[in-house]
Design a protein around this motif. Structure first.
Motif, short mmCIF file in Angstrom:
data_model
loop_
_atom_site.label_atom_id
_atom_site.label_comp_id
_atom_site.label_asym_id
_atom_site.label_seq_id
_atom_site.Cartn_x
_atom_site.Cartn_y
_atom_site.Cartn_z
N GLN A 37 -18.46 -18.51 3.73
CA GLN A 37 -19.38 -17.48 3.28
C GLN A 37 -18.68 -16.54 2.30
OE1 GLN A 37 -21.80 -15.60 6.43
NE2 GLN A 37 -20.90 -17.08 7.86
N ASN A 38 -19.41 -16.24 1.20
CA ASN A 38 -19.01 -15.17 0.27
C ASN A 38 -17.59 -15.37 -0.28
OD1 ASN A 38 -21.49 -13.81 0.76
ND2 ASN A 38 -20.63 -13.00 2.66
N ILE A 39 -17.43 -16.42 -1.07
CA ILE A 39 -16.17 -16.70 -1.74
C ILE A 39 -16.32 -16.35 -3.22
CG2 ILE A 39 -14.38 -18.41 -2.17
CD1 ILE A 39 -14.90 -17.95 0.81
N SER A 40 -15.43 -15.53 -3.75
CA SER A 40 -15.49 -15.13 -5.16
C SER A 40 -14.28 -15.66 -5.90
CB SER A 40 -15.53 -13.60 -5.27
OG SER A 40 -16.72 -13.09 -4.70
N ILE A 41 -14.54 -16.37 -7.00
CA ILE A 41 -13.49 -16.95 -7.85
C ILE A 41 -13.67 -16.34 -9.23
CG2 ILE A 41 -12.54 -19.08 -8.80
CD1 ILE A 41 -13.75 -20.57 -6.43
#
Length: 963
Positions: free
Chosen positions: A787-791
């Motif tokens: 959940q909610n991974i930012s790259i």
């Protein structure tokens, strides 16, 4: 329809508040108030001295109180913690550090498990004694003992009361083992005494037969040597009162018990009271805060000799152990040495050379010294349950390495044998035929192939059997695509083999504890991990290096990970560090399962198998994930267990029947259970501004099962698998990770991922240079557990596979990233399988720069530049040799694609501006007069075609030619 989450619910409530406000209507509360915590009451003085007080209070009526804070104005004077998850919370506590004849106001605040505080209790005013009369100087002192348990620690013997507190008889007791026992009190500075009062078990209303029989009262100013002040034998009294006239003032006093007076060998002391002698002026005292082991051991009476550097036959371990004992006893905050070389030749235990246990607020500064440890399969330094400890400026190596290096003489690929000679300065591989590990973890040996200091790209990690001869090693056929006969045939005479025995301990290991720091440390070899931090929180790794020893000719450092946080707890950081040449991941953080579901016997009852030695007592909130799909199946709280928690062994694979507080969904065998508590899931883990390169197996940085973590500002080069990987995997029996949540991956640089030896992994768990994934034993997980991974803002250059791949994720973003030249080595992509359509889709993804297969993840602002072929034209003559820029001789044209990646699969040319193209198969000769416009281009194995190049060749041959 997507379910409403807590954050969505709070947003809707906030909008409602704003709307009501705009309409002039009374507002409603948008968020629930924190639960009210009941304040303690009836704060009472138990005892006091000139520098200490003991207070009692009536417990808060709230049910989840974890600690009490004793406050004086805005200052927290002391904190009383719950001693264990199952123990009672004390409501009596003594503390020192006060000034004589001074008035203080105290109140008590209760704090809940959720961190919420009560209002302060009513205030109690206390004036300390002046010290002109005899007082109990042991009250509130720092008490230690040969053994302490959770309910009856040593400090209960100096808290000023023998009364029952919180339902527990108020006393210290030792372990029930034969031999002498001791209870020690540090009163802070040397003071004269004239009277000792010992209140034994009978003073608490307990059995008189448990009163201490034979004991001594002793004094010391170093804790290394003790003076006998009085001796008692055959005691049967509940209270013994002793008047003495010591010849000296002491900082440390202890009761040394040789006969506890019972059949269970357990010593029991309710109170140790030490009364000052005000008729004598206490001596001036300047506390020592630093000890140099090379200069001060003899003068301080710590050891019989100082620790001199550069003495290969001198074992440093006993010197350091004596200094650690002194530091713990006296409260020294820093140990150091003169710079040089130190040797550790003996062992603290079967699997370790040096162990540091329970040290607090201590810095050990090795002054940039080299530390050499004898056995390359043992833990070099083990730190157990240390708090706020710093280990700094040390360089660690082994005298007998857990690896060796060989030079290839010849290869018989079909027989899977390699003939070798041992490199000068390295041991024969025959030495590894017999395992040296102190554990039962000896397996196959791992072999890595180098040429000119670089990994041979065609060959992955090999495994060798433990039957080397003086000139031959035998490679195991493990059915991996990167270890087959064709791969072995790529090995050439003169190549270097690094032959590693991955078994035994970890070079530096921290087991339990909190708030520790390792800085400016270098590790040059490791049997498994170079650094292992197990169940640590608030721990910092700063300016640490894992690398082959400079100038040694070694090509690898650790046999496994460089820096590894196992079962990570909250707020750990690795920063400004350098990792090179590891046999596995460069930097790794993980949070594993607690147990695996084996069956479901009732709506609320599961049979489970413990994962490793994880614990989940009654009251633990857990979450479940389906073992076949990766789907999250909800949460529950443990309410009952069989066998009961106190009767469990806590050994790996122990079978336990667990009952929960609600009906469970259908869970297939193999499903996982893991904690919901963020602090047990590596909350706040950070990997910042590190440099990782040449990971010979696995990834540069791994996050597995971590919550609210950050990977930022790192540079990763030349990895065997992904540069950065956030994953949830349960493919391996030894490593089953929970999903990730709230991870930020930002401003990292990844270069040449998958270009350091044949990648030793299939695409399912190694599909991109920057990868977020979940997989099961049968392949990709169809669920969305993350959940909610930012790259954001990362740069990926020259990746052997896809640049960025994010899947199995609900929410997040992929933005502002740059991918330059990807899919450089598609011929080394393994594990593409399925139906024809599935295979076609997979190959389309493999050839893509960015692949996003998630739910509600945003992608924007990314730049992808594929790896274009670069075809070179060679003309002969190289330049016009005729008048006016023409050629007077026939021209031969050759096209070269070089050795670039990806491999060029076709080259074509045209003489009509690209209307028709012909396959290039060899040199082209222009031998007739005319104006030639020659176009050419190539296509690589990734399906990328370069922009056509054009060159003009006007021919006016001498003599002229024509059709």
């Amino acid at each position: 329809m997507k379910p409403i989450t807590r954050s969505m619910h709070q947003t809707m409530l906030l909008l409602l508040v704003l709307c009501l406000s705009a309409l002039g209507l009374p507002p409603v509360k948008a968020f629930a108030d924190p639960p009210v915590v009941a304040a303690p009451t009836n704060v009472t003085l138990v005892a006091k001295s000139d520098t200490a007080v003991s207070l009692s209070w009536t417990a808060s009526t709230s049910s989840d109180i974890m600690s009490y804070e004793i406050v004086s104005g805005t200052t927290v004077a002391a904190v009383v913690y719950k001693l264990s998850a199952t123990s009672s919370l004390p409501t009596v506590y003594a503390f020192s550090g006060l000034s004589p004849a001074t008035t203080y106001s105290f109140a008590v605040v209760a704090r809940s498990a959720g961190g919420n505080a009560s209002a302060p209790s009513a205030t109690l005013t206390v004036t300390t004694e002046s010290g002109s009369a005899s007082v109990n100087i042991a009250l509130g002192g720092v008490a230690t003992a040969d053994y302490q348990d959770f309910d009856r620690p040593a400090w209960k013997a100096v808290d000023g009361t023998t009364a029952v507190v919180s339902g527990v008889r108020n006393l210290w007791h030792s372990a029930n083992v034969a031999g002498a026992h001791w209870l020690q009190v540090d009163i802070g500075k040397p003071r004269y005494t004239k009277r000792f009062v010992v209140r034994h078990m009978g003073a608490t209303g307990g059995l008189v037969s448990d009163n201490t029989r034979d004991f001594k009262i002793q004094g010391s100013n170093s804790t290394m040597a003790w003076d006998d002040l009085l001796t008692v034998t055959g005691n049967t009294y509940n209270v013994t009162d002793h008047t003495v006239t010591p010849a000296a003032a002491y900082r440390f006093y202890r009761i040394y018990i040789t006969d506890p007076g019972n059949t269970d060998d357990r010593a029991r002391i309710s109170e140790l009271e030490i009364y000052s002698d005000p008729s004598l002026a206490d001596p001036p005292y300047t506390p020592i805060d630093e000890v140099n082991l090379s200069q001060d051991l003899v003068s301080l009476g710590i050891y019989s000799a100082n620790l001199t550097p550069n003495q290969p036959i001198v074992d440093a371990r006993p010197y350091i152990e004596a200094a650690l004992q002194y530091a713990k006893g006296v409260g020294i905050h820093k140990l150091t040495v003169d710079q040089g070389d130190y040797y550790f030749l003996s062992q603290a235990a079967a699997d370790r050379h040096l162990e540091i246990v329970g040290s607090k607020d201590l810095t050990i500064d090795f002054a940039d010294s080299n530390l050499y440890f004898a056995n390359g399969h043992l833990i070099a330094i083990l730190l157990t349950n240390c708090e706020r400890m710093t280990l700094t400026r040390l360089k660690v190596d082994y005298l007998q390495l857990p690896s060796t290096q060989l030079v290839v003489s010849s290869v018989n690929a079909s027989a899977r044998t390699i003939q070798y000679t041992t490199m000068i300065g390295f041991q024969s591989p025959v030495a590894f035929n017999a395992s040296s590990t102190p554990y039962s973890d000896a397996g196959a040996l791992r072999v890595f192939v180098f040429r000119g200091g670089e990994r041979v790209q065609e060959v992955g990690r090999l495994q060798a059997s433990r039957n080397a001869t003086s000139d031959t090693i035998n490679i195991i056929n493990d059915d991996k695509p990167w270890t087959q006969e064709a791969n072995l045939a790529a090995i050439q005479p003169g190549d270097t083999l690094v032959y590693t025995d991955r078994s035994g301990g970890h070079t530096i290991k921290m087991n339990g504890g909190q708030g520790n720091t390792i800085s400016y440390a270098e590790v040059y070899a490791a049997p498994v991990f170079a650094f292992l931090f197990h169940k640590q929180f608030n721990t910092t790794v700063d300016h640490v290096s894992v690398k082959p020893r400079p100038g040694s000719g070694r090509l690898m450092s650790s046999n496994a990970d460089g820096i590894h946080f196992g079962n990570a707890r909250q707020n750990n950081v690795v920063q400004n560090s350098f990792v090179q040449g590891t046999g596995d991941d460069g930097i790794a953080f993980n949070s594993t399962w607690l147990a695996t579901v084996t069956g479901q016997t009732a709506a609320r009852t599961l049979t489970m198998q413990r994962f490793i030695n994880e614990k989940f007592p009654v009251g633990t909130e857990v979450e479940f994930m389906d073992g076949a799909t990766g789907e999250l199946k909800g949460t529950a709280v443990v309410t009952e267990m069989s066998p009961p928690y106190g009767s469990q062994t806590f050994l790996a694979n122990e079978n336990v029947t667990v009952t929960f507080d609600r009906d469970m969904p259908t869970l297939s065998a193999g499903s996982g259970m893991y904690p919901t508590n963020p602090n047990e899931r590596g909350y706040g883990s950070r990997v910042l501004n590190n440099h990782i390169e040449k990971t010979n197996l696995a990834r540069g940085i791994l996050f597995a099962g971590i919550m609210n973590g950050e990977i930022r500002g790192n540079t990763i080069k030349k990895t065997n698998m992904s540069g950065i990987n956030v994953n949830q995997e349960y493919l391996l029996s030894t490593f089953k990770a929970a999903p990730a949540n709230g991870i930020t991956i930002e401003d990292n640089t990844i270069e040449q991922a998958f270009l350091w030896g044949a990648p030793a992994s299939e695409i399912v768990n190694s599909g991109a240079a920057l990868l977020v994934n979940s997989y099961t034993p049968s392949g990709w997980s169809p669920g969305m557990p993350h959940q909610n991974i930012s790259i954001r803002g990362n740069t990926i250059t020259d990746s052997g596979r896809t640049g960025i791949r994010m899947e199995n994720t609900d929410g997040g973003e992929v933005s502002g990233n740059t991918v330059l030249r990807h899919t450089l080595l598609p011929e080394q992509v393994y594990g593409v399988r399925g139906t024809a359509d599935e295979i076609a889709t997979q190959w389309e993804e493999i050839r893509s720069g960015i692949v996003i297969k998630t739910s509600d993840a945003e992608a924007f602002g990314n730049t992808v530049t594929p790896a274009y072929p670069l075809t070179t034209l060679l003309a002969s003559p190289a330049a016009p040799d005729g008048p006016g820029g023409s050629y007077k001789s026939p021209v031969t044209l050759q096209l070269k694609s070089g050795s670039q990646r990806p491999t060029v699969t076709s080259t074509v040319y045209s003489f009509d501006g690209g209307t028709t193209w012909s396959a290039y198969s060899g040199p082209i000769v222009l031998a007739l007069d005319g104006d030639y416009n020659f176009s050419y281009r190539s296509t690589n194995i990734a399906g990328v075609t370069e922009t056509a190049h054009t060159a003009a060749f006007p021919l006016e041959l001498d003599p002229p030619t024509g059709p």
